[in-house]
Scaffold this motif. Structure first.
Motif, short mmCIF file in Angstrom:
data_model
loop_
_atom_site.label_atom_id
_atom_site.label_comp_id
_atom_site.label_asym_id
_atom_site.label_seq_id
_atom_site.Cartn_x
_atom_site.Cartn_y
_atom_site.Cartn_z
N GLY A 1 0.80 -1.20 0.06
CA GLY A 1 0.01 -0.01 -0.01
C GLY A 1 1.05 1.18 0.10
N LEU A 2 0.46 2.24 -0.16
CA LEU A 2 0.91 3.50 -0.14
C LEU A 2 1.34 3.73 1.33
CD1 LEU A 2 -1.35 5.97 -2.36
CD2 LEU A 2 0.99 4.81 -2.86
N PRO A 3 2.50 4.69 1.76
CA PRO A 3 2.60 5.19 3.11
C PRO A 3 1.53 5.58 4.05
CG PRO A 3 4.29 5.83 1.70
CD PRO A 3 3.20 5.40 0.83
N ASN A 4 1.47 5.19 5.10
CA ASN A 4 0.52 5.60 6.25
C ASN A 4 -0.82 5.42 5.69
OD1 ASN A 4 2.74 6.93 7.30
ND2 ASN A 4 2.24 8.83 6.67
N VAL A 5 -1.31 4.10 5.13
CA VAL A 5 -2.56 3.75 5.10
C VAL A 5 -3.09 2.68 5.99
CG1 VAL A 5 -2.15 3.98 2.56
CG2 VAL A 5 -1.76 1.75 3.49
N GLY A 6 -2.06 2.30 6.80
CA GLY A 6 -2.46 1.41 8.06
C GLY A 6 -2.06 -0.27 7.73
N LYS A 7 -0.94 -0.32 6.79
CA LYS A 7 -0.48 -1.52 6.47
C LYS A 7 -0.02 -2.32 7.82
CE LYS A 7 2.74 -0.65 3.60
NZ LYS A 7 3.42 -1.20 4.41
N SER A 8 0.92 -1.59 8.52
CA SER A 8 1.59 -2.16 9.64
C SER A 8 0.70 -2.41 10.71
CB SER A 8 2.81 -1.46 9.97
OG SER A 8 3.85 -1.38 9.03
N THR A 9 -0.32 -1.36 10.96
CA THR A 9 -1.37 -1.71 12.06
C THR A 9 -1.95 -3.12 11.67
OG1 THR A 9 -1.47 0.54 12.50
CG2 THR A 9 -3.19 -0.85 13.27
N LEU A 10 -2.37 -3.35 10.56
CA LEU A 10 -3.17 -4.48 10.10
C LEU A 10 -2.10 -5.74 10.15
CD1 LEU A 10 -6.05 -5.43 8.79
CD2 LEU A 10 -4.50 -5.38 6.59
N PHE A 11 -1.17 -5.58 9.74
CA PHE A 11 -0.04 -6.78 9.82
C PHE A 11 0.00 -7.17 11.29
CE2 PHE A 11 4.22 -8.35 10.72
CZ PHE A 11 4.21 -9.24 9.76
N ASN A 12 0.23 -6.20 12.28
CA ASN A 12 0.72 -6.56 13.71
C ASN A 12 -0.81 -7.17 14.20
OD1 ASN A 12 2.99 -5.56 13.37
ND2 ASN A 12 2.50 -3.56 14.09
N ALA A 13 -1.90 -6.63 14.05
CA ALA A 13 -3.37 -7.14 14.15
C ALA A 13 -3.37 -8.60 13.87
CB ALA A 13 -4.49 -6.36 13.94
N LEU A 14 -3.25 -8.60 12.24
CA LEU A 14 -3.41 -10.10 11.75
C LEU A 14 -2.27 -11.18 12.66
CD1 LEU A 14 -3.54 -9.44 8.27
CD2 LEU A 14 -5.00 -10.86 9.41
N THR A 15 -1.15 -10.74 12.81
CA THR A 15 0.02 -11.85 13.30
C THR A 15 -0.07 -11.56 14.96
OG1 THR A 15 1.63 -10.06 12.84
CG2 THR A 15 0.96 -11.78 11.29
N SER A 16 -0.83 -10.68 15.48
CA SER A 16 -0.79 -10.32 16.90
C SER A 16 0.47 -9.94 17.52
CB SER A 16 -1.33 -11.62 17.71
OG SER A 16 -2.71 -12.02 17.44
N THR A 17 1.19 -9.23 16.62
CA THR A 17 2.47 -8.61 16.94
C THR A 17 2.17 -7.62 17.88
OG1 THR A 17 3.28 -9.54 14.89
CG2 THR A 17 4.72 -8.00 16.02
N GLN A 18 3.00 -7.49 19.12
CA GLN A 18 2.78 -6.36 19.92
C GLN A 18 3.98 -5.68 19.79
OE1 GLN A 18 -0.07 -5.88 21.42
NE2 GLN A 18 -0.57 -7.84 20.36
N GLY A 19 4.02 -4.48 20.17
CA GLY A 19 5.36 -3.59 20.16
C GLY A 19 4.83 -2.19 20.01
N ALA A 20 5.90 -1.15 19.99
CA ALA A 20 5.89 0.37 19.94
C ALA A 20 5.02 0.50 18.55
CB ALA A 20 7.16 0.92 19.89
N GLN A 21 4.19 1.77 18.62
CA GLN A 21 3.40 1.96 17.39
C GLN A 21 4.31 2.49 16.45
OE1 GLN A 21 0.21 4.54 18.53
NE2 GLN A 21 -0.38 5.10 16.41
N ALA A 22 4.22 2.34 15.23
CA ALA A 22 5.05 3.01 14.15
C ALA A 22 4.95 4.36 14.16
CB ALA A 22 4.75 2.21 12.88
#
Length: 363
Positions: free
Chosen positions: A7-28
């Motif tokens: 996706g383009l930058p800042n569309v929520g890709k990493s937020t979605l990926f982290n939720a899908l894979t239940s990855t916890q950590g600091a917000q990008a």
């Protein structure tokens, strides 16, 4: 099989990926290219049929299928010419089997849009164009070598030249290669190029909490576009899904009920991604485990057996098959067999989604 989230930058890709894979950590951080090297994760593919099987066969454990997801950095206009580290990011897409494109379908003044305005169809077209331009470059670079080999009498190279030229003509009409039907021999010859616009695609409309079902204007525009290109759309509120991923049951169920959802939207994403990859599931069921196995649609019984172990495919004899409806009707495998509903299939049998199988083999 793996799918790349783009996706383009800042569309929520990493937020979605982290939720899908239940990855916890600091917000990008809220700026382009906060993802540089691709992150990889595994996501479960929910399948209600597993629960239904265990109503009759009580196993020690239940194992669903899984998908490998790759979170690829945001792509910008000009990526095919190297803009925003574009060549590196595009090379990551070249290695996956399908594309999950996250499209921003929400307004938020606090989240910068790289183009300065929220226009999801424009965003989709930007990435599609970059993929096609990159494919054009790949084919242009590959053609001279293929032509030289063809002139020397290499029959496979002649097929390769024809395939390259067919793809070039299609791209020249501003059409992605996934819409091009090719003779099997030609498709085989260019498979190694990893042409990106040929990969199956699923659009994920990242909506806000006021449009969870994706019926608003922005998400609807993505649906119209997707229908034209033969793709599917799944609406997801990545922000909400990230919150749900951090909750334990029953808090998660309570939150889902409060917003009017029957299940996390990520379950739909996983299932649609699975389908986009051209996969279906068959099951093995016994006291030790009930398990779902991924297999390409159209695979034969020996190929399906090979998913469990290569020896199963190599020494395949036959497959005993029954359906979930058979199990629900007759209540046990023993009674299915006694009723004459347990089928014996050979090497040419094409697997059906939801088959419950025993493989007989000898090596």
């Amino acid at each position: 099989m793996e799918a790349g989230i783009v996706g383009l930058p800042n569309v929520g890709k990493s937020t979605l990926f982290n939720a899908l894979t239940s990855t916890q950590g600091a917000q990008a951080a809220n700026y382009p290219f906060c993802t540089i090297e691709p992150n990889e994760g595994i996501v479960t593919v929910p399948d209600e049929r597993l629960r239904r099987i265990t109503n009759f066969i009580k196993p020690q454990k239940v194992i669903p299928t899984y998908l490998k997801l790759v979170d690829i950095a945001g792509i910008v206009k000009g990526a095919s010419e190297g803009q925003g580290l574009g060549n590196k990011f595009l090379s990551h897409i070249r290695q996956v089997d399908a594309i999950l494109q996250v499209v921003r379908c929400f307004e938020d003044d606090d989240v910068i849009h790289v183009a300065g305005k929220v226009d999801p169809v424009s965003d989709v077209e930007t990435i599609e164009t970059e993929l096609m331009l990159a494919d054009m470059q790949t084919l242009e670079n590959a053609l001279p070598k293929a032509e030289r080999s063809a002139k020397s009498g290499d029959k496979e190279a002649k097929v390769r030249v024809a395939a390259i030229q067919r793809c070039q003509a299609h791209l020249a009409q501003d059409q992605p290669l996934r819409k091009l039907e090719m003779p099997p021999a030609e498709a085989k010859e260019i498979a190694s190029y990893g042409l990106m616009s040929a990969k199956p695609i699923l659009y994920i409309a990242n909506v806000d909490e006021s449009d969870l079902h994706g019926t608003g204007e922005l998400a609807s525009a993505v649906r119209v576009f997707a229908e034209k290109v033969g793709a599917s759309v799944v609406p997801v509120c990545a922000k909400l899904e990230a919150e749900l991923a951090e909750l334990e049951e029953p808090d998660r169920s309570e939150m889902l009920e409060s917003v009017g959802l029957a299940q996390p939207a990520l379950s739909l994403v996983a299932r649609e991604a699975y389908r986009t990859l051209g996969l279906q599931s068959y099951f093995t069921a016994g006291e030790k485990e009930v398990r779902a196995w991924p297999v390409p649609i159209g695979a034969t019984a020996p190929q399906a057996a090979g998913v469990i172990h290569s020896d199963f495919e190599r020494g395949f004899i036959r497959c005993e098959v029954y359906s979930l409806s058979d199990l629900e009707e007759f209540k046990s495998e023993k009674d299915i067999r006694q009723a004459g509903k347990l089928r014996t299939e050979g090497k040419t049998y094409v697997m059906q989604d939801g088959d419950i199988c025993h493989f007989l083999f000898n090596v």
